[in-house]
Each structure stands twice: as C-alpha cells, then as structure tokens.
Design a protein around this motif. Structure first.
Motif, PDB file in Angstrom:
ATOM      1  N   HIS A   1       0.799  -0.632  -0.195  1.00 33.53           N
ATOM      2  CA  HIS A   1       0.093   0.095  -0.322  1.00 33.53           C
ATOM      3  C   HIS A   1       0.462   1.723  -0.160  1.00 33.53           C
ATOM      4  O   HIS A   1       0.418   2.710  -0.432  1.00 33.53           O
ATOM      5  CB  HIS A   1      -0.682  -0.239   1.471  1.00 33.53           C
ATOM      6  N   LYS A   2       2.179   1.886   0.355  1.00 34.14           N
ATOM      7  CA  LYS A   2       3.376   2.274   0.348  1.00 34.14           C
ATOM      8  C   LYS A   2       2.848   2.890   1.054  1.00 34.14           C
ATOM      9  O   LYS A   2       2.601   4.703   0.858  1.00 34.14           O
ATOM     10  CB  LYS A   2       2.582   2.525  -1.376  1.00 34.14           C
ATOM     11  N   LEU A   3       2.506   2.829   2.432  1.00 34.63           N
ATOM     12  CA  LEU A   3       2.651   3.373   3.485  1.00 34.63           C
ATOM     13  C   LEU A   3       4.073   2.989   4.150  1.00 34.63           C
ATOM     14  O   LEU A   3       4.633   2.373   4.562  1.00 34.63           O
ATOM     15  CB  LEU A   3       1.287   2.948   4.262  1.00 34.63           C
ATOM     16  N   PHE A   4       4.391   4.637   5.005  1.00 30.26           N
ATOM     17  CA  PHE A   4       4.984   4.599   6.284  1.00 30.26           C
ATOM     18  C   PHE A   4       4.682   5.393   7.235  1.00 30.26           C
ATOM     19  O   PHE A   4       4.374   5.807   6.920  1.00 30.26           O
ATOM     20  CB  PHE A   4       6.990   5.322   5.299  1.00 30.26           C
ATOM     21  N   PHE A   5       5.213   4.753   8.577  1.00 27.97           N
ATOM     22  CA  PHE A   5       4.486   5.160   9.549  1.00 27.97           C
ATOM     23  C   PHE A   5       6.107   5.430  10.247  1.00 27.97           C
ATOM     24  O   PHE A   5       7.192   4.610  10.751  1.00 27.97           O
ATOM     25  CB  PHE A   5       4.599   4.393  11.113  1.00 27.97           C
ATOM     26  N   CYS A   6       6.904   6.985  10.241  1.00 27.78           N
ATOM     27  CA  CYS A   6       8.047   6.967  10.641  1.00 27.78           C
ATOM     28  C   CYS A   6       8.232   7.640  11.909  1.00 27.78           C
ATOM     29  O   CYS A   6       9.404   8.148  12.091  1.00 27.78           O
ATOM     30  CB  CYS A   6       8.356   7.816   9.538  1.00 27.78           C
ATOM     31  N   GLY A   7       7.001   8.158  12.700  1.00 29.32           N
ATOM     32  CA  GLY A   7       7.510   8.724  14.019  1.00 29.32           C
ATOM     33  C   GLY A   7       8.080   9.484  13.741  1.00 29.32           C
ATOM     34  O   GLY A   7       7.041  10.959  13.563  1.00 29.32           O
ATOM     35  N   ASP A   8       9.084  10.542  14.575  1.00 27.94           N
ATOM     36  CA  ASP A   8       9.984  11.298  14.810  1.00 27.94           C
ATOM     37  C   ASP A   8      10.828  11.786  13.645  1.00 27.94           C
ATOM     38  O   ASP A   8      11.319  12.741  13.497  1.00 27.94           O
ATOM     39  CB  ASP A   8      10.158  12.396  15.937  1.00 27.94           C
ATOM     40  N   HIS A   9      11.458  10.553  12.463  1.00 23.99           N
ATOM     41  CA  HIS A   9      12.136  10.979  11.598  1.00 23.99           C
ATOM     42  C   HIS A   9      12.207  11.919  10.765  1.00 23.99           C
ATOM     43  O   HIS A   9      12.782  12.900  10.264  1.00 23.99           O
ATOM     44  CB  HIS A   9      12.003   9.603  11.351  1.00 23.99           C
ATOM     45  N   ILE A  10      10.967  12.119  10.213  1.00 23.53           N
ATOM     46  CA  ILE A  10      10.626  13.109   9.269  1.00 23.53           C
ATOM     47  C   ILE A  10       9.005  13.773  10.059  1.00 23.53           C
ATOM     48  O   ILE A  10       8.411  13.161   9.907  1.00 23.53           O
ATOM     49  CB  ILE A  10      10.275  13.001   8.225  1.00 23.53           C
ATOM     50  N   LEU A  11       9.608  14.515   9.588  1.00 22.03           N
ATOM     51  CA  LEU A  11       8.020  15.806  10.240  1.00 22.03           C
ATOM     52  C   LEU A  11       7.752  16.620   9.569  1.00 22.03           C
ATOM     53  O   LEU A  11       9.103  17.506   8.646  1.00 22.03           O
ATOM     54  CB  LEU A  11       8.205  16.615  11.730  1.00 22.03           C
ATOM     55  N   ASP A  12       7.314  17.180   8.971  1.00 22.99           N
ATOM     56  CA  ASP A  12       6.108  18.143   8.459  1.00 22.99           C
ATOM     57  C   ASP A  12       6.550  19.945   9.060  1.00 22.99           C
ATOM     58  O   ASP A  12       6.029  19.832  10.162  1.00 22.99           O
ATOM     59  CB  ASP A  12       5.214  18.122   7.428  1.00 22.99           C
ATOM     60  N   LYS A  13       6.791  20.837   8.345  1.00 19.70           N
ATOM     61  CA  LYS A  13       6.452  22.100   9.228  1.00 19.70           C
ATOM     62  C   LYS A  13       7.885  22.338  10.438  1.00 19.70           C
ATOM     63  O   LYS A  13       8.045  23.564  10.106  1.00 19.70           O
ATOM     64  CB  LYS A  13       5.685  22.365   9.734  1.00 19.70           C
ATOM     65  N   ILE A  14       8.094  21.046  10.629  1.00 16.24           N
ATOM     66  CA  ILE A  14       8.674  21.587  12.168  1.00 16.24           C
ATOM     67  C   ILE A  14       9.544  20.613  11.552  1.00 16.24           C
ATOM     68  O   ILE A  14       9.933  19.345  11.251  1.00 16.24           O
ATOM     69  CB  ILE A  14       8.064  21.228  12.950  1.00 16.24           C
ATOM     70  N   THR A  15      11.227  20.557  12.446  1.00 16.46           N
ATOM     71  CA  THR A  15      12.532  19.916  12.010  1.00 16.46           C
ATOM     72  C   THR A  15      12.480  18.278  13.570  1.00 16.46           C
ATOM     73  O   THR A  15      12.128  19.523  14.252  1.00 16.46           O
ATOM     74  CB  THR A  15      13.611  20.328  11.758  1.00 16.46           C
ATOM     75  N   PRO A  16      12.855  17.622  13.268  1.00 14.26           N
ATOM     76  CA  PRO A  16      12.787  16.785  14.745  1.00 14.26           C
ATOM     77  C   PRO A  16      14.312  16.897  14.686  1.00 14.26           C
ATOM     78  O   PRO A  16      14.908  17.713  14.435  1.00 14.26           O
ATOM     79  CB  PRO A  16      13.271  15.475  13.922  1.00 14.26           C
TER      80      PRO A  16
END
Length: 325
Positions: free
Chosen positions: A180-195
């Motif tokens: 299904h081309k899904l990835f749950f990435c936790g805090d590895h990559i975030l939008d708007k803010i940087t980990p």
C-alpha cells in the motif's frame, strides 16, 4: 477526535499540555483478529483520557491488541506500561526498548547529568526535573517484545516491515507497508517542524547516522508518510531534501559561531537561531535550553568527527573551535 485516514487506519491527536509540540499523532490499525497501536502520548492523565476516548470509540479489545513504540521519548512511550497491564503486547526496537526501561531506574538520567556538566549548562541551573522526558515517562520497566530490521507485523490486510531509522534517537524504528506504499515514521521526518537531532554519546556521530537514515527512506516507494506530529506527508522526497538542507545550514551557522574563538556547547546553542518565541537565551525555559544544547552538541560533534572542528576539554567542560585551513 479520531479520524479514519486510510482503510482501517485511524489517527488520533493526543494533546501534549504545555509543550511546544502541542500533540502527538497516535495511530490505530484495526482488524477482526488483531489491532496495532503506534505510540501513545505522555504518562499523564490528560493524555490517557484523550487516548482512551479513541480506544473506546473504536471498541478496541486490549487483549487482541499490540503497541509499537517507535522510539524512547515519553510522548511516544509514556502510556506503554499502562497498556501492558491491560494485556497489550508492546513492541520496541532493541536499543530504545532498553533505554526506556533504563529511564525508570535512573541509569538513563545519569548520562543527562554528565552531559549537562560537559555542555556547561550548570550556569543555567538546568535540571533533570525540568525535562518532560523525565516528568512524563513510564515509571516502571516493562517486558518489550524486541523488533529489528526485517521483522514483519501482520495486521489484517497489512503486512508491516520494521525499518531501522536511527538518528532522532539511537534505536528509532518505523513501519513500511510495501503493497500500500505506507510508512509510519515516528519523529524521523516531520512536516513544518524539524526533528530534534540531539547528542547521544561519543560512540556515534548521530547527525551522520540521521543523514544516512533520511537517505535510506528516500529510496522507498511511499504514497503516504504518517508522521508523529503535525501533518501527513505526501511529497516525502521534497521534505527529506528540505531537512538535509536545514542541517547543512545549521552546520554552516555553527562553523561561523566557532570560527574565531572556542565555544562551549551551551554558548554555541545560545548564539544559534531558534524558531521559538523567546528573544534571548535567558528567556528560554530550562527544558528548551537542554534541547537546544543537545542539538548544538550533535552538530559540533559531527564537525569534530569529519575533521572540521577541534575539541578540547577543560575542567570537565567541552570546547569546540573551527580548524584553520
């Protein structure tokens, strides 16, 4: 509020009171046979109440449910022991699972105090008691089922592969569903803010580790990147390039700060630009001073590891200075 964001995949935002992150995205994947929860929120009543509202709305049976903790931070792992008591099997990466349990017996926080001295944060009276990771973590160790790269968790129509993505923490893991081309990435990559990429000890160049993990995910085929904070990401390659550019800018900023005179970690952090509402370092909350200094340290150590900065120690305090050409 809980929302179905994909077939039998639900997202609920768990509020994080008095925290600049505002909320953590907890995901629930349901099936008739077994369910999977990804991350939990802090170990506080406000998070537990919000979390349980979604559980009750979906009529989740904890005895038929697993929890994956993507990484050790308390906004992701805080309710793990509470769920384990309810019959939930808890998965975590081998490294972060051990560190989560170390947080319950003080071992983890011994390093906090050691690094606080090295960073020269004593003059700011920074204390472990100010750290949300300490205040809101689980209070007793639990029996994790350890997972590692290549392990598979099957939930209904989905077959999730464990992916090692260290950097934000030493043992951060994600879940990839290839079909299904899904990835749950936790805090590895975030939008708007940087980990926050913090210092995790001298045995690894954690910033280089993070860069390699970003490049690793870049090669995956992903339609939806489910993050732990803020927005779901569609154009993940664009975001990865933005994060790499951000840290390149950070490294150049740090090099300018240490170009002419040696600086402590604390003084480097105080001279860096932060997207916070405070005008000067003295106004930073103590917890934010720790997070800023830990990120400054990861960049300083990276420069030392690649031979662009020299590191010295005086009276237990670290100093960094850019090497002359």
């Amino acid at each position: 509020m809980i929302t179905e964001i994909y077939s039998n995949i639900y997202k609920q935002e768990i509020p994080l009171p008095k925290n600049p992150l505002k909320a953590v995205n907890s995901y629930i994947i349901t099936s008739p046979e077994r369910n999977l929860i990804i991350d939990t929120g802090f170990n506080i009543e406000e998070c537990k109440k919000a979390f349980m509202e979604g559980i009750e709305e979906l009529a989740i049976d904890f005895t038929k449910t697993d929890l994956l903790v993507t990484h050790l931070h308390s906004d992701h792992s805080g309710l793990a022991s509470e769920l384990e008591k309810q019959g939930v099997r808890v998965y975590a990466g081998k490294i972060d699972g051990k560190m989560i349990n170390d947080m319950t017996n003080g071992t983890y926080w011994d390093n906090f105090n050691r690094y606080k001295n090295m960073f020269h944060l004593n003059q700011d009276n920074v204390s472990v008691d100010d750290n949300p990771g300490y205040k809101y973590a689980l209070k007793e160790p639990i029996e994790f089922t350890p997972v590692e790269e290549g392990d598979v968790i099957n939930i209904g129509e989905y077959s999730f592969n464990i992916v090692d993505i260290p950097g934000h923490t030493p043992g951060h893991v994600g879940l990839y569903e290839k079909n299904h081309k899904l990835f749950f990435c936790g805090d590895h990559i975030l939008d708007k803010i940087t980990p926050n990429i913090a210092f995790w000890g001298f045995e690894r160049d954690i910033l280089e580790v993070y860069f390699n993990s970003l490049k690793k995910v870049y090669e995956y085929d992903i339609d939806f990147l489910f993050t732990a904070h803020r927005n779901i990401i569609i154009d993940y390659k664009r975001r990865i390039n933005e994060l790499l550019a951000h840290h390149d800018h950070r490294l150049n900023e740090v090099k300018e700060i240490i170009k002419n005179n040696k600086k402590t970690v604390r003084d480097t952090a105080a001279n860096m630009h932060w997207e916070l509402r405070y005008d000067k370092w003295e106004d930073f909350p103590k917890a934010q001073k720790w997070f800023a200094s830990a990120e400054a340290a990861s960049h300083l150590e990276h420069l030392a590891c690649i031979g662009e900065a020299e590191k010295t120690e005086e009276d237990g305090i670290l100093y960094y200075k850019l090497k002359s050409n």
